[in-house]
Write a protein that holds these residues in place. Structure first.
Motif, mmCIF file in Angstrom:
data_model
loop_
_atom_site.group_PDB
_atom_site.id
_atom_site.type_symbol
_atom_site.label_atom_id
_atom_site.label_comp_id
_atom_site.label_asym_id
_atom_site.label_seq_id
_atom_site.Cartn_x
_atom_site.Cartn_y
_atom_site.Cartn_z
ATOM 1 N N ASP A 123 3.790 7.188 0.571
ATOM 2 C CA ASP A 123 4.059 5.794 0.883
ATOM 3 C C ASP A 123 3.991 5.498 2.370
ATOM 4 O O ASP A 123 3.552 4.418 2.774
ATOM 5 C CB ASP A 123 5.456 5.428 0.354
ATOM 6 N N GLN A 131 6.329 -1.763 3.247
ATOM 7 C CA GLN A 131 5.421 -0.617 3.382
ATOM 8 C C GLN A 131 5.900 0.595 2.585
ATOM 9 O O GLN A 131 5.115 1.523 2.368
ATOM 10 C CB GLN A 131 5.314 -0.190 4.859
ATOM 11 N N ILE A 173 0.094 0.454 -0.311
ATOM 12 C CA ILE A 173 -1.055 1.237 0.167
ATOM 13 C C ILE A 173 -0.582 2.509 0.853
ATOM 14 O O ILE A 173 0.361 2.473 1.647
ATOM 15 C CB ILE A 173 -1.899 0.385 1.137
HETATM 16 MG MG MG Z 1 3.256 2.107 1.900
#
Ligand code: MG
Ligand code: NAP
Length: 496
Positions: free
Chosen positions: A106, A193, A38
């Protein structure tokens, strides 16, 4: 005249690598599972990335071991390995816009920080270790004439590297560049992440000539992929950057598996000590602001504790507060933005909780403190300054990892040193004064791995970086990093 880059258009054209890179190829995870990557810029799903688990880690370690054993990389001459790493550095430079975009999308840092900060430093790091490796000599010990003792450095074999999301590619490069230069194979797990840039660089490494199996990237979660690397019986050494809490787990993984060497680069709570005799208070204020708001404060050596001499407290704090306004969060894809997003929702909540805790414990909120830009779908927090902080308060003790400054007043140099050292962390300290004797005395008294004086600049790739106390042990950067990726062999020859 240079043509301005339309970063959003570039982003729309990106091809994102979303599979693991094992044995020289992109592959799905063995289970076929993926996780959503995400973007904190706007909350959009960027990619569905292979979620590696213990089985994938085992594949990667086997590929790495096979490559190491047959010498396809380890047995190449230092000069040959140099050529490949220098080529990789060039490819990183040539693809800097793409890599910077991946970092920004990112993890939310401003695009120009990503390109001119991170990507430049990554290319420099890879080139530096490539250039270093054919200039290192081994030793001969001072034995009697009847013997000859060679002390040689050998690569360890398979290096596991587990890294955080705040400088995704740079933290990875600080590990993989010296590890590869020394002749090892590497299995890298980027943070969940921020896995995208490492996957692209693995591909560039193959293009540069790193043989299959020598450099593997296994995206996935800490508890699964990270733990599997930490516990693998055939990983020779584990290089970790991340939180102190997770760092401690790797010591346990090692003791419960094969006693692999572990090096830890963990958290920090940098004291930034400003004396009234500071030669240039404006420079010190810029250092203080940039030191806590750069990368939204998501920096291991963020100058999160401002220790200011009582005489200049008011004047200095107003300078810092004025500069803080430049860091109002903006669109990370806009080149003018100084401060972008927080890495994700979890980190945003964590930081907001610390801010609430600061107020509860009696610190004075002097600036900011709120989440902003929620309409974007992304995660942003204002530059935040606390005044009247006591060093025993949570916001002075815990690593917040956000744009939150804790201001503490001191009266004497002794008191400044006592407060600075009163921390479980010991990564870095910054010091501003015109008095050379005082600066030296204090630098010696500080229990930290790096002291910077009259600047926040702690040096580039040529100096070591790492912590005292629970900031970890082991050093990234400089020739000293080779200690982590090599072992000493004594060959004792009787010639009498
Ligand atoms: Mg990310
Ligand atoms: P983190 O939560 O400790 O995660 C670091 C890495 O460890 C990630 O790849 C993570 O995977 C993995 N991990 C998490 N839990 C694990 C487990 N149970 N077993 C094995 N691996 C596990 O740290 P972060 O939040 O990414 O990064 C922030 C921290 O890094 C801060 O404390 C900062 O100070 C530190 N840091 C230190 C330096 C330095 O040089 N000293 C430099 C930069 C950052 P997931 O992503 O899946 O959690």
């Amino acid at each position: 005249m240079t043509i301005p880059i339309d970063w959003r258009a570039e982003a729309a054209r990106l091809t994102i690598r979303d599979q693991a890179f094992i044995g020289g190829q992109f592959v799905d995870s063995a289970s076929g599972e993926t996780f959503d990557c995400i973007s904190p810029v706007d909350g959009a799903v960027l990619a569905r990335v292979a979620a590696c688990n213990a089985e994938d880690v085992d594949h990667a370690v086997r590929a790495a071991r096979a490559a190491f054993e047959d010498g396809r990389w380890a047995d190449q001459s230092p000069k040959a390995r140099k050529r490949v790493l220098v080529k990789l550095a060039e490819l990183i430079q040539q693809n800097a816009n793409e890599l910077a975009l991946l970092e920004t999308l990112d993890m939310g840092k401003p695009i120009l920080n990503a390109r001119n900060g991170d990507c430049r430093a990554v290319a420099e790091c890879v080139r530096w270790y490539g250039e270093a490796i054919d200039k290192l000599y081994d030793e001969i010990a001072p034995t009697p004439k009847t013997a000859l003792a060679l002390i040689t450095r050998e690569p360890l074999g398979v290096i596991g590297a587990v890294v955080p999301w705040n400088f995704p590619l740079l933290m990875a490069a600080w590990k993989f560049a010296p590890a590869l230069a020394a002749g090892n194979s590497v299995v890298l797990k980027p943070a969940e992440q921020s896995p995208l840039s490492a996957l692209r660089v693995a591909e560039l490494a193959a293009e540069a000539g790193i043989p299959p199996g020598v450099f593997n990237v296994v995206p996935g979660f800490g508890e699964t992929a990270g733990q599997a690397i930490g516990r693998h019986m055939d990983v020779d050494a584990l290089a970790f950057t991340g939180s102190t809490e997770v760092g401690k787990l790797f010591l346990r993984y090692s003791s419960e598996s094969n006693m692999k060497a572990v090096s830890l680069e963990c958290g920090g709570k940098t004291p930034n000590i400003v004396f009234a005799d500071t030669p240039d208070l404006d420079a010190a204020a810029r250092g203080a602001a940039d030191g806590i708001f750069y990368n939204s404060g998501q920096v291991c050596d963020a100058a999160s504790r401002l220790l200011v001499e009582d005489k200049i407290h008011d004047a200095f704090l107003s300078k810092v507060a004025a500069l803080a306004k430049n860091y109002q969060p903006g669109d990370p894809l806009n080149e003018k933005t100084q401060m972008g997003a927080m890495v994700d929702q979890v980190q945003t909540k964590r930081v907001l909780d610390f801010i609430a805790r600061g107020t509860e414990e009696g610190a004075a909120l002097a600036l900011g403190g709120k989440q902003v830009r929620q309409e974007t779908g992304g995660f942003y927090i204002e530059p935040t300054i606390f005044d009247s902080v006591q060093n025993r308060m949570t916001i002075a003790r815990e690593e917040i990892f956000g744009p939150v400054l804790s201001t503490i007043v001191f009266k004497t140099p002794e008191e400044a040193v006592r407060i600075a050292n009163d921390s479980k962390y010991g990564l870095e300290a910054n010091l501003w004064t015109n008095d050379l004797t005082k600066a030296h005395r204090i630098a010696r008294a500080l229990r930290v791995g790096t002291v910077t004086i009259n600047s926040r600049d702690g040096g580039g790739i040529e100096v070591p970086f790492g912590g005292y106390k629970q900031s970890g042990f082991g050093r990234d950067k400089s020739l000293h990093a080779f200690h982590k990726y090599t072992q000493l062999k004594t060959t004792y020859i009787q010639i009498g």
